[in-house]
Design a protein around this motif. Sequence first.
Motif, PDB file in Angstrom:
ATOM      1  N   ALA A  68      13.424  16.640   0.189  1.00 41.34           N
ATOM      2  CA  ALA A  68      14.685  16.376   0.883  1.00 41.34           C
ATOM      3  C   ALA A  68      14.646  15.140   1.779  1.00 41.34           C
ATOM      4  O   ALA A  68      15.683  14.522   2.015  1.00 41.34           O
ATOM      5  N   ASP A  69      13.465  14.753   2.262  1.00 42.65           N
ATOM      6  CA  ASP A  69      13.403  13.591   3.152  1.00 42.65           C
ATOM      7  C   ASP A  69      13.656  12.281   2.422  1.00 42.65           C
ATOM      8  O   ASP A  69      13.843  11.243   3.041  1.00 42.65           O
ATOM      9  N   GLY A  70      13.658  12.294   1.094  1.00 41.91           N
ATOM     10  CA  GLY A  70      13.954  11.106   0.299  1.00 41.91           C
ATOM     11  C   GLY A  70      12.771  10.183   0.062  1.00 41.91           C
ATOM     12  O   GLY A  70      12.848   9.276  -0.758  1.00 41.91           O
ATOM     13  N   LEU A  71      11.690  10.381   0.782  1.00 38.91           N
ATOM     14  CA  LEU A  71      10.520   9.510   0.614  1.00 38.91           C
ATOM     15  C   LEU A  71       9.327  10.225  -0.006  1.00 38.91           C
ATOM     16  O   LEU A  71       8.494   9.595  -0.628  1.00 38.91           O
ATOM     17  N   THR A  72       9.222  11.518   0.181  1.00 37.32           N
ATOM     18  CA  THR A  72       8.072  12.269  -0.316  1.00 37.32           C
ATOM     19  C   THR A  72       8.316  12.687  -1.757  1.00 37.32           C
ATOM     20  O   THR A  72       9.353  13.260  -2.080  1.00 37.32           O
ATOM     21  N   THR A  73       7.356  12.370  -2.608  1.00 37.79           N
ATOM     22  CA  THR A  73       7.442  12.705  -4.024  1.00 37.79           C
ATOM     23  C   THR A  73       6.178  13.445  -4.424  1.00 37.79           C
ATOM     24  O   THR A  73       5.078  13.061  -4.056  1.00 37.79           O
ATOM     25  N   ARG A  74       6.359  14.505  -5.210  1.00 43.96           N
ATOM     26  CA  ARG A  74       5.241  15.255  -5.767  1.00 43.96           C
ATOM     27  C   ARG A  74       5.280  15.089  -7.281  1.00 43.96           C
ATOM     28  O   ARG A  74       6.347  15.168  -7.886  1.00 43.96           O
ATOM     29  N   PHE A  75       4.111  14.850  -7.864  1.00 41.68           N
ATOM     30  CA  PHE A  75       4.003  14.717  -9.314  1.00 41.68           C
ATOM     31  C   PHE A  75       2.601  15.094  -9.733  1.00 41.68           C
ATOM     32  O   PHE A  75       1.732  15.324  -8.895  1.00 41.68           O
ATOM     33  N   VAL A  76       2.388  15.186 -11.026  1.00 42.67           N
ATOM     34  CA  VAL A  76       1.085  15.575 -11.559  1.00 42.67           C
ATOM     35  C   VAL A  76       0.562  14.440 -12.429  1.00 42.67           C
ATOM     36  O   VAL A  76       1.282  13.924 -13.279  1.00 42.67           O
ATOM     37  N   VAL A  77      -0.694  14.051 -12.205  1.00 42.76           N
ATOM     38  CA  VAL A  77      -1.360  13.026 -13.015  1.00 42.76           C
ATOM     39  C   VAL A  77      -2.280  13.750 -13.986  1.00 42.76           C
ATOM     40  O   VAL A  77      -3.051  14.629 -13.588  1.00 42.76           O
ATOM     41  N   THR A  78      -2.205  13.385 -15.264  1.00 39.42           N
ATOM     42  CA  THR A  78      -3.016  14.043 -16.278  1.00 39.42           C
ATOM     43  C   THR A  78      -3.697  13.012 -17.174  1.00 39.42           C
ATOM     44  O   THR A  78      -3.198  11.898 -17.336  1.00 39.42           O
ATOM     45  N   ASP A  79      -4.834  13.418 -17.727  1.00 39.91           N
ATOM     46  CA  ASP A  79      -5.493  12.607 -18.752  1.00 39.91           C
ATOM     47  C   ASP A  79      -5.486  13.372 -20.074  1.00 39.91           C
ATOM     48  O   ASP A  79      -6.311  13.134 -20.929  1.00 39.91           O
ATOM     49  N   ALA A  81      -6.423  16.280 -20.612  1.00 38.98           N
ATOM     50  CA  ALA A  81      -7.397  17.363 -20.578  1.00 38.98           C
ATOM     51  C   ALA A  81      -7.268  18.157 -19.279  1.00 38.98           C
ATOM     52  O   ALA A  81      -7.312  19.370 -19.284  1.00 38.98           O
ATOM     53  N   GLN A  82      -7.124  17.462 -18.167  1.00 35.55           N
ATOM     54  CA  GLN A  82      -6.984  18.075 -16.848  1.00 35.55           C
ATOM     55  C   GLN A  82      -5.801  17.438 -16.129  1.00 35.55           C
ATOM     56  O   GLN A  82      -5.405  16.310 -16.436  1.00 35.55           O
ATOM     57  N   SER A  83      -5.268  18.160 -15.154  1.00 31.29           N
ATOM     58  CA  SER A  83      -4.139  17.661 -14.364  1.00 31.29           C
ATOM     59  C   SER A  83      -4.446  17.830 -12.885  1.00 31.29           C
ATOM     60  O   SER A  83      -5.040  18.826 -12.483  1.00 31.29           O
ATOM     61  N   ILE A  84      -4.019  16.853 -12.086  1.00 29.00           N
ATOM     62  CA  ILE A  84      -4.216  16.886 -10.644  1.00 29.00           C
ATOM     63  C   ILE A  84      -2.863  16.674  -9.970  1.00 29.00           C
ATOM     64  O   ILE A  84      -2.184  15.679 -10.234  1.00 29.00           O
ATOM     65  N   PRO A  85      -2.444  17.589  -9.070  1.00 35.44           N
ATOM     66  CA  PRO A  85      -1.188  17.396  -8.346  1.00 35.44           C
ATOM     67  C   PRO A  85      -1.344  16.307  -7.284  1.00 35.44           C
ATOM     68  O   PRO A  85      -2.388  16.209  -6.630  1.00 35.44           O
ATOM     69  N   VAL A  86      -0.300  15.493  -7.142  1.00 33.21           N
ATOM     70  CA  VAL A  86      -0.327  14.363  -6.219  1.00 33.21           C
ATOM     71  C   VAL A  86       0.905  14.435  -5.327  1.00 33.21           C
ATOM     72  O   VAL A  86       1.996  14.777  -5.794  1.00 33.21           O
ATOM     73  N   VAL A  87       0.743  14.109  -4.062  1.00 36.33           N
ATOM     74  CA  VAL A  87       1.874  13.962  -3.155  1.00 36.33           C
ATOM     75  C   VAL A  87       1.808  12.553  -2.573  1.00 36.33           C
ATOM     76  O   VAL A  87       0.729  12.064  -2.223  1.00 36.33           O
ATOM     77  N   TYR A  88       2.974  11.891  -2.518  1.00 35.00           N
ATOM     78  CA  TYR A  88       3.037  10.520  -2.018  1.00 35.00           C
ATOM     79  C   TYR A  88       4.272  10.380  -1.148  1.00 35.00           C
ATOM     80  O   TYR A  88       5.372  10.796  -1.543  1.00 35.00           O
ATOM     81  N   THR A  89       4.108   9.803   0.018  1.00 34.34           N
ATOM     82  CA  THR A  89       5.230   9.527   0.896  1.00 34.34           C
ATOM     83  C   THR A  89       5.388   8.023   0.987  1.00 34.34           C
ATOM     84  O   THR A  89       4.501   7.326   1.468  1.00 34.34           O
ATOM     85  N   GLY A  90       6.505   7.544   0.483  1.00 34.72           N
ATOM     86  CA  GLY A  90       6.777   6.118   0.476  1.00 34.72           C
ATOM     87  C   GLY A  90       7.684   5.774  -0.686  1.00 34.72           C
ATOM     88  O   GLY A  90       8.175   6.653  -1.401  1.00 34.72           O
ATOM     89  N   ILE A  91       7.892   4.499  -0.862  1.00 39.00           N
ATOM     90  CA  ILE A  91       8.751   4.026  -1.937  1.00 39.00           C
ATOM     91  C   ILE A  91       7.896   3.817  -3.182  1.00 39.00           C
ATOM     92  O   ILE A  91       6.911   3.084  -3.155  1.00 39.00           O
ATOM     93  N   LEU A  92       8.283   4.470  -4.258  1.00 38.46           N
ATOM     94  CA  LEU A  92       7.550   4.349  -5.523  1.00 38.46           C
ATOM     95  C   LEU A  92       7.926   3.059  -6.229  1.00 38.46           C
ATOM     96  O   LEU A  92       9.045   2.552  -6.070  1.00 38.46           O
ATOM     97  N   PRO A  93       7.023   2.525  -7.056  1.00 41.86           N
ATOM     98  CA  PRO A  93       7.351   1.328  -7.836  1.00 41.86           C
ATOM     99  C   PRO A  93       8.516   1.605  -8.783  1.00 41.86           C
ATOM    100  O   PRO A  93       8.716   2.741  -9.226  1.00 41.86           O
ATOM    101  N   ASP A  94       9.288   0.590  -9.103  1.00 39.94           N
ATOM    102  CA  ASP A  94      10.428   0.744 -10.005  1.00 39.94           C
ATOM    103  C   ASP A  94      10.012   1.246 -11.379  1.00 39.94           C
ATOM    104  O   ASP A  94      10.774   1.925 -12.051  1.00 39.94           O
ATOM    105  N   LEU A  95       8.816   0.918 -11.810  1.00 41.27           N
ATOM    106  CA  LEU A  95       8.358   1.289 -13.144  1.00 41.27           C
ATOM    107  C   LEU A  95       7.718   2.671 -13.204  1.00 41.27           C
ATOM    108  O   LEU A  95       7.247   3.090 -14.251  1.00 41.27           O
TER     109      LEU A  95
END
Length: 148
Positions: A68-79, A81-95
């Motif tokens: 809701a704060d508009g800056l915090t994003t949660r996503f999962v990075v995977t290869d 085989a395994q997945s790791i949850p990630v949290v990031y606060t800030g502006i994400l790249p356009d791509l």
Amino acid sequence: MKPRHRKLALIFLVVAALGVALALVLNAFNSNLVFFFSPTQVANGEAPAGRAFRIGGLVEAGSVRREADGLTTRFVVTDTAQSIPVVYTGILPDLFKEGKGVVAEGRLGTDGLFDATQVLAKHDENYMPPEAASAIEQAQKAQRTVAE
């Protein structure tokens, strides 16, 4: 003081100054050194605890959630085989998009959540960071070997 003692003192001071300068440079290098790990390596405990490192792979489809704060994003990075949850606060790249390559820099929490301080996304359709591409390729090979 004799000239010979003066020369020895000067040589000692120069060597000591060089030693201190070298120690400072090596300390700065060591504190700014950031290694890359795949999600599989992180899940296997190969990543350093309490130190910043980079994790790379693909953004798992359907995993991106903005808070809701508009800056915090949660996503999962995977290869794949395994997945790791990630949290990031800030502006994400356009791509930054689901299913695309990403490299995140930060620290792994005790709860298994990767707290990213920086997120880098690929710059065109053909590019993926070499470390991330290699990690995904190795994970896919390992899955094929297990499946056979």
